[in-house]
Scaffold this motif. Structure first.
Motif, PDB file in Angstrom:
ATOM      1  N   GLY A   1     -23.954 -57.782 -24.349  1.00  0.00           N
ATOM      2  CA  GLY A   1     -22.392 -58.301 -24.549  1.00  0.00           C
ATOM      3  C   GLY A   1     -21.354 -57.925 -25.447  1.00  0.00           C
ATOM      4  N   ASP A   2     -21.866 -57.022 -26.165  1.00  0.00           N
ATOM      5  CA  ASP A   2     -20.917 -56.372 -27.137  1.00  0.00           C
ATOM      6  C   ASP A   2     -20.230 -55.234 -26.247  1.00  0.00           C
ATOM      7  OD1 ASP A   2     -19.592 -54.667 -29.120  1.00  0.00           O
ATOM      8  OD2 ASP A   2     -20.748 -55.701 -30.651  1.00  0.00           O
ATOM      9  N   GLU A   3     -19.006 -55.374 -26.285  1.00  0.00           N
ATOM     10  CA  GLU A   3     -18.017 -54.227 -25.377  1.00  0.00           C
ATOM     11  C   GLU A   3     -18.215 -52.916 -26.126  1.00  0.00           C
ATOM     12  OE1 GLU A   3     -14.127 -55.480 -25.065  1.00  0.00           O
ATOM     13  OE2 GLU A   3     -14.411 -57.229 -24.002  1.00  0.00           O
ATOM     14  N   ARG A   4     -18.358 -52.624 -27.375  1.00  0.00           N
ATOM     15  CA  ARG A   4     -18.647 -51.532 -27.825  1.00  0.00           C
ATOM     16  C   ARG A   4     -20.179 -50.870 -28.096  1.00  0.00           C
ATOM     17  NH1 ARG A   4     -17.312 -51.180 -33.079  1.00  0.00           N
ATOM     18  NH2 ARG A   4     -16.468 -48.991 -32.977  1.00  0.00           N
ATOM     19  N   GLN A   5     -20.839 -51.367 -27.195  1.00  0.00           N
ATOM     20  CA  GLN A   5     -22.291 -51.002 -27.110  1.00  0.00           C
ATOM     21  C   GLN A   5     -22.495 -49.475 -26.977  1.00  0.00           C
ATOM     22  OE1 GLN A   5     -25.198 -52.208 -23.990  1.00  0.00           O
ATOM     23  NE2 GLN A   5     -26.450 -53.222 -25.394  1.00  0.00           N
ATOM     24  N   PRO A   6     -21.764 -49.031 -26.039  1.00  0.00           N
ATOM     25  CA  PRO A   6     -21.880 -47.301 -26.022  1.00  0.00           C
ATOM     26  C   PRO A   6     -21.339 -46.781 -27.188  1.00  0.00           C
ATOM     27  CG  PRO A   6     -20.941 -48.142 -24.048  1.00  0.00           C
ATOM     28  CD  PRO A   6     -20.891 -49.137 -25.128  1.00  0.00           C
ATOM     29  N   VAL A   7     -20.356 -47.378 -27.921  1.00  0.00           N
ATOM     30  CA  VAL A   7     -19.936 -46.366 -29.339  1.00  0.00           C
ATOM     31  C   VAL A   7     -21.223 -46.843 -30.320  1.00  0.00           C
ATOM     32  CG1 VAL A   7     -18.413 -46.707 -31.017  1.00  0.00           C
ATOM     33  CG2 VAL A   7     -17.731 -46.933 -28.650  1.00  0.00           C
ATOM     34  N   PHE A   8     -21.868 -47.748 -30.235  1.00  0.00           N
ATOM     35  CA  PHE A   8     -22.918 -48.205 -31.336  1.00  0.00           C
ATOM     36  C   PHE A   8     -24.078 -47.387 -31.014  1.00  0.00           C
ATOM     37  CE2 PHE A   8     -26.861 -50.538 -32.087  1.00  0.00           C
ATOM     38  CZ  PHE A   8     -26.924 -50.731 -33.359  1.00  0.00           C
ATOM     39  N   TYR A   9     -24.347 -47.027 -29.785  1.00  0.00           N
ATOM     40  CA  TYR A   9     -25.640 -46.037 -29.665  1.00  0.00           C
ATOM     41  C   TYR A   9     -25.192 -44.790 -29.770  1.00  0.00           C
ATOM     42  CZ  TYR A   9     -28.821 -49.437 -27.722  1.00  0.00           C
ATOM     43  OH  TYR A   9     -29.676 -50.536 -27.473  1.00  0.00           O
ATOM     44  N   SER A  10     -23.928 -44.146 -29.663  1.00  0.00           N
ATOM     45  CA  SER A  10     -23.454 -42.827 -29.915  1.00  0.00           C
ATOM     46  C   SER A  10     -23.729 -42.553 -31.369  1.00  0.00           C
ATOM     47  CB  SER A  10     -22.175 -42.733 -29.437  1.00  0.00           C
ATOM     48  OG  SER A  10     -21.400 -43.422 -30.194  1.00  0.00           O
ATOM     49  N   TYR A  11     -23.335 -43.486 -32.224  1.00  0.00           N
ATOM     50  CA  TYR A  11     -23.440 -43.737 -33.532  1.00  0.00           C
ATOM     51  C   TYR A  11     -24.781 -43.509 -33.869  1.00  0.00           C
ATOM     52  CZ  TYR A  11     -18.543 -44.867 -34.258  1.00  0.00           C
ATOM     53  OH  TYR A  11     -17.121 -44.927 -33.998  1.00  0.00           O
ATOM     54  N   LEU A  12     -25.612 -44.174 -33.505  1.00  0.00           N
ATOM     55  CA  LEU A  12     -26.966 -44.236 -33.868  1.00  0.00           C
ATOM     56  C   LEU A  12     -27.759 -42.986 -33.500  1.00  0.00           C
ATOM     57  CD1 LEU A  12     -28.816 -47.561 -32.372  1.00  0.00           C
ATOM     58  CD2 LEU A  12     -28.133 -47.040 -34.717  1.00  0.00           C
ATOM     59  N   GLY A  13     -27.154 -42.244 -32.456  1.00  0.00           N
ATOM     60  CA  GLY A  13     -27.570 -40.935 -31.954  1.00  0.00           C
ATOM     61  C   GLY A  13     -27.102 -39.955 -33.183  1.00  0.00           C
ATOM     62  N   LEU A  14     -25.908 -39.964 -33.546  1.00  0.00           N
ATOM     63  CA  LEU A  14     -25.416 -38.968 -34.496  1.00  0.00           C
ATOM     64  C   LEU A  14     -26.306 -39.264 -35.959  1.00  0.00           C
ATOM     65  CD1 LEU A  14     -23.273 -37.182 -35.821  1.00  0.00           C
ATOM     66  CD2 LEU A  14     -21.978 -38.986 -36.359  1.00  0.00           C
ATOM     67  N   PHE A  15     -26.419 -40.416 -36.275  1.00  0.00           N
ATOM     68  CA  PHE A  15     -27.228 -40.826 -37.396  1.00  0.00           C
ATOM     69  C   PHE A  15     -28.667 -39.948 -37.394  1.00  0.00           C
ATOM     70  CE2 PHE A  15     -29.606 -43.149 -40.296  1.00  0.00           C
ATOM     71  CZ  PHE A  15     -28.890 -43.361 -41.451  1.00  0.00           C
ATOM     72  N   THR A  16     -29.334 -40.237 -36.465  1.00  0.00           N
ATOM     73  CA  THR A  16     -30.682 -39.856 -36.009  1.00  0.00           C
ATOM     74  C   THR A  16     -30.499 -38.380 -36.103  1.00  0.00           C
ATOM     75  OG1 THR A  16     -31.055 -41.997 -34.788  1.00  0.00           O
ATOM     76  CG2 THR A  16     -32.683 -40.099 -34.730  1.00  0.00           C
ATOM     77  N   PHE A  17     -29.742 -37.901 -35.524  1.00  0.00           N
ATOM     78  CA  PHE A  17     -29.612 -36.101 -35.532  1.00  0.00           C
ATOM     79  C   PHE A  17     -29.314 -35.788 -36.995  1.00  0.00           C
ATOM     80  CE2 PHE A  17     -26.087 -33.008 -36.027  1.00  0.00           C
ATOM     81  CZ  PHE A  17     -27.118 -32.041 -35.584  1.00  0.00           C
ATOM     82  N   ALA A  18     -28.660 -36.422 -37.690  1.00  0.00           N
ATOM     83  CA  ALA A  18     -28.414 -36.019 -39.108  1.00  0.00           C
ATOM     84  C   ALA A  18     -29.728 -36.242 -39.898  1.00  0.00           C
ATOM     85  CB  ALA A  18     -27.340 -36.707 -39.617  1.00  0.00           C
ATOM     86  N   MET A  19     -30.416 -37.274 -39.652  1.00  0.00           N
ATOM     87  CA  MET A  19     -31.767 -37.366 -40.703  1.00  0.00           C
ATOM     88  C   MET A  19     -32.686 -36.435 -40.146  1.00  0.00           C
ATOM     89  SD  MET A  19     -32.652 -39.201 -43.194  1.00  0.00           S
ATOM     90  CE  MET A  19     -34.219 -39.116 -44.012  1.00  0.00           C
ATOM     91  N   LEU A  20     -32.982 -36.132 -38.837  1.00  0.00           N
ATOM     92  CA  LEU A  20     -33.873 -35.367 -38.242  1.00  0.00           C
ATOM     93  C   LEU A  20     -33.725 -33.857 -38.842  1.00  0.00           C
ATOM     94  CD1 LEU A  20     -34.475 -36.578 -34.917  1.00  0.00           C
ATOM     95  CD2 LEU A  20     -35.974 -36.779 -36.640  1.00  0.00           C
ATOM     96  N   GLY A  21     -32.519 -33.522 -38.925  1.00  0.00           N
ATOM     97  CA  GLY A  21     -31.824 -32.122 -39.212  1.00  0.00           C
ATOM     98  C   GLY A  21     -32.074 -31.820 -40.700  1.00  0.00           C
ATOM     99  N   LEU A  22     -31.749 -33.035 -41.469  1.00  0.00           N
ATOM    100  CA  LEU A  22     -32.107 -32.973 -42.930  1.00  0.00           C
ATOM    101  C   LEU A  22     -33.453 -32.752 -43.297  1.00  0.00           C
ATOM    102  CD1 LEU A  22     -30.671 -35.632 -45.508  1.00  0.00           C
ATOM    103  CD2 LEU A  22     -33.116 -34.944 -45.448  1.00  0.00           C
TER     104      LEU A  22
END
Length: 620
Positions: free
Chosen positions: A105-126
């Protein structure tokens, strides 16, 4: 392992796709992100299985050459980061699956998931970085991702403040990390971890400088892992969505500091002073944060201070020479703490409040969540046969073997406090009668329950991979081929384990008598005149202390620098500009378009030249 570079690229692809097409995809954004996260987890699992029997794999390519210096970029798969890849990708996958129901129901759900993807990418790269420079790049990217996630509800003033606070405070630690890296490069001539460890082994780095470098690196770990005194950002980070709290406080961002110390352990182990300071800071943070958690009334803040305390436990283990114990607890904590945060989110989802004083009696209303929360509570409290029991026992054995009795006692007291505040939380939320107007309470949807069930299973079973009873398989694998990392399992007397169990039982019993049976009154502690209660409920006034010391000092320095910039630097620039304009105006006054004046000036000039020529005899 040769293609392990795919692992972080899948969440990065998720970030890019949802950033570009999220508005069109809408609710499908979640499923695309989950599919890519699942692919990253499966590949991480395959890499781990291969690394169990294969040697370390490292692939690098020349990135930049400056004179005689060549900087490389690539990835490495060793025991530590192979384990971390699975833990990070699994927790990220489960958090994203959980978020389908939580963020519906959150209108910004796609933004939320995109941020999760960026965060996960950074941690895995680290965790895959083979050198400190590449690690630092991803380290900073993790900070950017956390800033975006903590401030996701940007229209809330508290969320904006929490995001800025997290970003600024972790940057303070990052300055220490950066200076330490530069000193290492200055001394060794390389950012490569292998080269640095070889230099340490052969004693090419002076002992005093080595200690300074280790402490500077540890400052970076203090900031990222919320150790005292750079811990105050972490509880405030609870302003982000609950799935974000689970991701940041379980196996990703806050674990980065512990991972940094663990991955550079051969460096730290060469400095007795640095190891001692790591142990002291870890032990103090553990009991300091646990004492604050005793009186907190926000369900997420209790878990936040619990995270700080458990991270202190890990640092205590590493500083005491317990490499395996610290990494083991890092793994088990990722599972039961993620479970606790997700279960807390289920409670908040059901009752629409985070204040545990307004809860109660939820055991009969949301039974699944109650059972899962209880499993997480028992695991973190060190109840026998659950994962936390085994990993905490390893930490206590490591601290005792190191010979510091004071830190050992602190670790035992912290175990008692942990059991008390966690069961206090459980009893206030699920036992007794409802103390607030919760309305119609419903169990969480299956998309939220399934990740919690998986994490509950791991919270129970993950400890059995490294026990004195069935074999220290994890420890033997982690230290295989590297004697600097210490023993796979530290032997100790049986009373150490029984002491830990006794302290946990005491904490649980006191919580039961106080909050269920009501035989022990907490009114004396909670009384308005109780200095101890005010001290704990106000978090030892650390934020207030910063507000009256560090912040005014920083503002004062900023004001001085602003004065210098505005009135001295800019003043000199305006002076130069004025002089140039003055000469320009003087010159332009002569250029008035009058041909008679131009002719006169030419004749006068020619006459002057002839006069000078005649006077000097033609020698000019």
């Amino acid at each position: 392992m040769a293609n392990a570079w795919v692992i972080p690229l899948l969440p990065l692809l998720s970030f890019l796709l949802l950033l570009l097409f999220g508005k069109k995809l809408k609710e499908w954004s979640a499923y695309i992100a989950i599919a890519l996260a699942f692919g990253s987890f499966v590949y991480s699992l395959l890499v781990l299985l291969e690394r169990l029997s294969a040697p370390t794999y490292k692939a690098e390519a020349n990135w930049l050459t400056i004179g005689d210096v060549s900087l490389t970029a690539g990835f490495e798969i060793n025991q530590l980061n192979a384990l971390m890849l699975v833990v990070v990708s699994l927790v990220s996958l489960l958090v994203q699956l959980y978020s389908v129901g939580y963020m519906r129901g959150d209108e910004r759900q796609p933004v939320f998931y995109s941020y999760l993807g960026l965060f996960t990418f950074a941690m895995l790269g680290l965790v895959m970085s083979p050198n400190l420079l590449q690690l630092y790049i991803f380290w900073e990217l993790v900070g950017v991702g956390s800033f975006l996630l903590i401030g996701f509800y940007f229209y809330k003033r508290e969320a904006k403040k929490a995001a800025k606070k997290a970003f600024v405070m972790t940057r303070i630690g990052d300055v220490g990390l950066f200076i330490g890296m530069m000193l290492l490069f200055w001394e060794v001539g390389s950012f490569e971890l292998d080269v640095i460890f070889t230099a340490v082994e052969y004693g090419t780095i002076p002992a005093g400088l080595l200690t300074v470098i280790c402490l500077l690196l540890f400052v970076g770990a203090i900031g990222k892992s919320g150790q005292f005194p750079l811990h105050t950002w972490l509880p405030d980070a609870m302003e982000g969505p609950t799935p974000v709290s689970a991701l940041i406080h379980a196996a990703t961002m806050v674990a980065a500091g512990v991972y940094l110390v663990a991955t550079t352990f051969p460096l730290f182990s060469a400095s007795e002073t640095a190891m001692y300071i790591v142990a002291i800071v870890g032990g103090f943070t553990a009991i300091f944060a646990a004492s604050i958690a005793l009186v907190q009334n926000d369900i997420k803040r209790v878990l936040a201070y619990s995270t700080i305390s458990q991270l202190g436990y890990m640092m205590l283990a590493l500083g005491s020479g317990g490499y395996v114990a610290g990494v083991f607890h890092l793994m088990t904590h990722a599972f039961f703490k993620a479970l606790l945060f997700l279960a807390a989110g289920s409670v908040i989802h059901a009752v629409a409040t985070q204040d545990i004083r307004k809860m109660g009696g939820l055991w009969k209303k949301i039974r699944w969540t109650g059972v899962l929360f209880l499993i997480g509570t028992m695991a973190i409290s060190g109840v026998p046969f659950l994962s936390g029991f085994f990993s905490k026992d390893e930490i206590l054995l490591a601290v005792r073997a190191d010979g510091n009795i004071i830190l050992f006692v602190i670790a035992l007291i912290t175990a008692c406090l942990t059991a008390f505040y966690m069961f206090r939380l459980f009893f206030l939320v699920f036992a007794g009668q409802s103390r607030g107007e919760t309305g119609a309470v419903h169990e969480a949807p299956k998309s939220m329950l399934l990740p919690m069930v998986i994490l509950a299973g791991l919270a129970v079973l993950s400890g059995y991979v490294n026990t004195a009873w069935f074999g220290s398989y994890l420890g033997e694998w982690l230290v295989d081929g590297n004697a600097v990392l210490g023993q796979s399992h530290i032997e100790g007397p049986g009373w150490v384990m029984w002491s830990a169990v006794t302290m946990s039982v005491i904490g649980i019993l006191i919580a039961y008598l106080m909050y269920v049976k009501k035989r022990i009154s907490g009114n004396r502690l909670r009384g308005e005149q109780s200095m101890l209660y005010r001290l704990l409920s106000n978090k030892y006034y650390i934020d207030e202390l910063y507000g009256r010391s560090v912040i005014p000092l920083t503002k004062g320095i900023s004001a001085v620098l602003r004065f210098i910039d505005c009135y001295i630097v800019e003043g000199l620039m305006l002076l130069v500009k004025g002089i140039v304009l003055l000469f320009g105006k003087a010159g332009s006054a002569l250029q008035n378009g009058q041909m008679q004046q131009y002719g006169t000036a030419a004749v006068v000039g020619l006459a002057l030249l002839l006069a000078i020529y005649a006077i000097t005899g033609g020698l000019l």
